[in-house]
Design a protein around this motif. Sequence first.
Motif, mmCIF file in Angstrom:
data_model
loop_
_atom_site.group_PDB
_atom_site.id
_atom_site.type_symbol
_atom_site.label_atom_id
_atom_site.label_comp_id
_atom_site.label_asym_id
_atom_site.label_seq_id
_atom_site.Cartn_x
_atom_site.Cartn_y
_atom_site.Cartn_z
ATOM 1 N N THR A 41 61.871 35.474 53.932
ATOM 2 C CA THR A 41 62.005 35.994 54.996
ATOM 3 C C THR A 41 63.120 36.073 55.821
ATOM 4 N N THR A 42 64.308 36.304 56.435
ATOM 5 C CA THR A 42 65.112 35.836 57.533
ATOM 6 C C THR A 42 64.438 35.869 58.689
ATOM 7 N N ARG A 43 64.557 35.606 59.621
ATOM 8 C CA ARG A 43 64.298 36.069 61.325
ATOM 9 C C ARG A 43 64.469 37.432 61.570
ATOM 10 N N SER A 44 63.278 37.877 62.333
ATOM 11 C CA SER A 44 64.259 39.353 62.692
ATOM 12 C C SER A 44 65.061 38.738 64.032
ATOM 13 N N ARG A 92 58.606 26.242 61.773
ATOM 14 C CA ARG A 92 58.505 27.512 61.785
ATOM 15 C C ARG A 92 59.467 27.575 62.763
ATOM 16 N N ASP A 93 59.419 29.308 63.228
ATOM 17 C CA ASP A 93 60.588 29.840 64.406
ATOM 18 C C ASP A 93 60.236 29.471 64.618
ATOM 19 N N VAL A 94 61.357 29.597 66.145
ATOM 20 C CA VAL A 94 61.217 29.446 67.601
ATOM 21 C C VAL A 94 60.946 30.423 68.275
ATOM 22 N N ARG A 95 59.823 30.138 69.783
ATOM 23 C CA ARG A 95 59.269 31.708 70.143
ATOM 24 C C ARG A 95 59.681 31.370 71.643
ATOM 25 N N LEU A 144 66.284 23.078 64.859
ATOM 26 C CA LEU A 144 67.505 23.207 64.152
ATOM 27 C C LEU A 144 67.750 24.955 64.046
ATOM 28 N N ILE A 145 69.254 24.558 64.540
ATOM 29 C CA ILE A 145 69.630 26.081 63.978
ATOM 30 C C ILE A 145 70.993 26.229 63.419
ATOM 31 N N GLY A 146 70.902 26.581 63.042
ATOM 32 C CA GLY A 146 72.012 27.301 61.944
ATOM 33 C C GLY A 146 72.399 28.650 61.589
ATOM 34 N N VAL A 147 73.800 29.510 61.254
ATOM 35 C CA VAL A 147 74.489 30.467 61.477
ATOM 36 C C VAL A 147 74.993 30.358 60.341
ATOM 37 N N GLY A 148 74.828 31.817 59.755
ATOM 38 C CA GLY A 148 75.570 31.666 57.680
ATOM 39 C C GLY A 148 77.208 31.896 58.411
ATOM 40 N N SER A 149 78.312 32.455 57.721
ATOM 41 C CA SER A 149 79.809 31.983 57.284
ATOM 42 C C SER A 149 79.500 33.386 58.344
ATOM 43 N N GLU A 157 70.900 33.414 62.773
ATOM 44 C CA GLU A 157 70.117 32.975 61.195
ATOM 45 C C GLU A 157 69.075 33.277 61.207
ATOM 46 N N TYR A 158 68.744 30.920 61.971
ATOM 47 C CA TYR A 158 67.995 30.380 61.603
ATOM 48 C C TYR A 158 67.988 29.473 62.722
ATOM 49 N N PHE A 159 66.244 29.311 63.443
ATOM 50 C CA PHE A 159 66.190 29.103 64.194
ATOM 51 C C PHE A 159 64.967 28.717 64.541
ATOM 52 N N ARG A 160 64.748 27.811 64.368
ATOM 53 C CA ARG A 160 63.458 26.509 63.933
ATOM 54 C C ARG A 160 62.868 24.892 64.993
#
Length: 202
Positions: free
Chosen positions: A183-186, A6-9, A58-63, A43-46
Amino acid sequence: MSIVVRDVREHELDSVLALNNAAGPAILPLDSARLRHFYETAEYFRVAERDGTLAGFLIGVGSDADHDSRNFQWFRERYPRFFYIDRVVVASRRRGGGVGRAFYADVQSHAELRYPLVTCEVFLEGVTDPVLLFHGSFGFREVGQRVLVRNGMRAAMLMKELCSYPWVRDTYGGNLPDVPWITTRSVLEAPPAPRSTGTGGP
């Protein structure tokens, strides 16, 4: 018990920082400012939760991200559009229990709707055969190597083509259905990342 991804808090950031900096030489260190920047912009931090405790992240970003990692920049110089896994960390007591595989399944389900490629790097010093085998089992292949200026470590630059992306692009364009699993995390607007503590290495 099952693994929940799940998304990080926000209140978990101190625990995430401790996990990162206890992970050993295969993961570059973070400071709290850099981690906060990821929280506000990635964009992604779960996180993965198992038995009610934090098992990894896991942390990820788009180009198109404003990301100063030189490993990220290496990919951007060669590929016009991709998703980049900046780091994945699994707590030592949870390694080998499926947390990493749960993360990679989840991050691929996110990336393949938006990007043709997913990329990452693996440091080649030390015992890396299990790590390379893990990535190979998910379809990653080496597309180059680079040596980090800061510490001289050599990294294998890995890439995976996402075969579902062309169909998603041609079918939906930029208008993906508005459902929770897509849905992408805010993320928050934040100042540029500190330049002195790059995560992907020099």
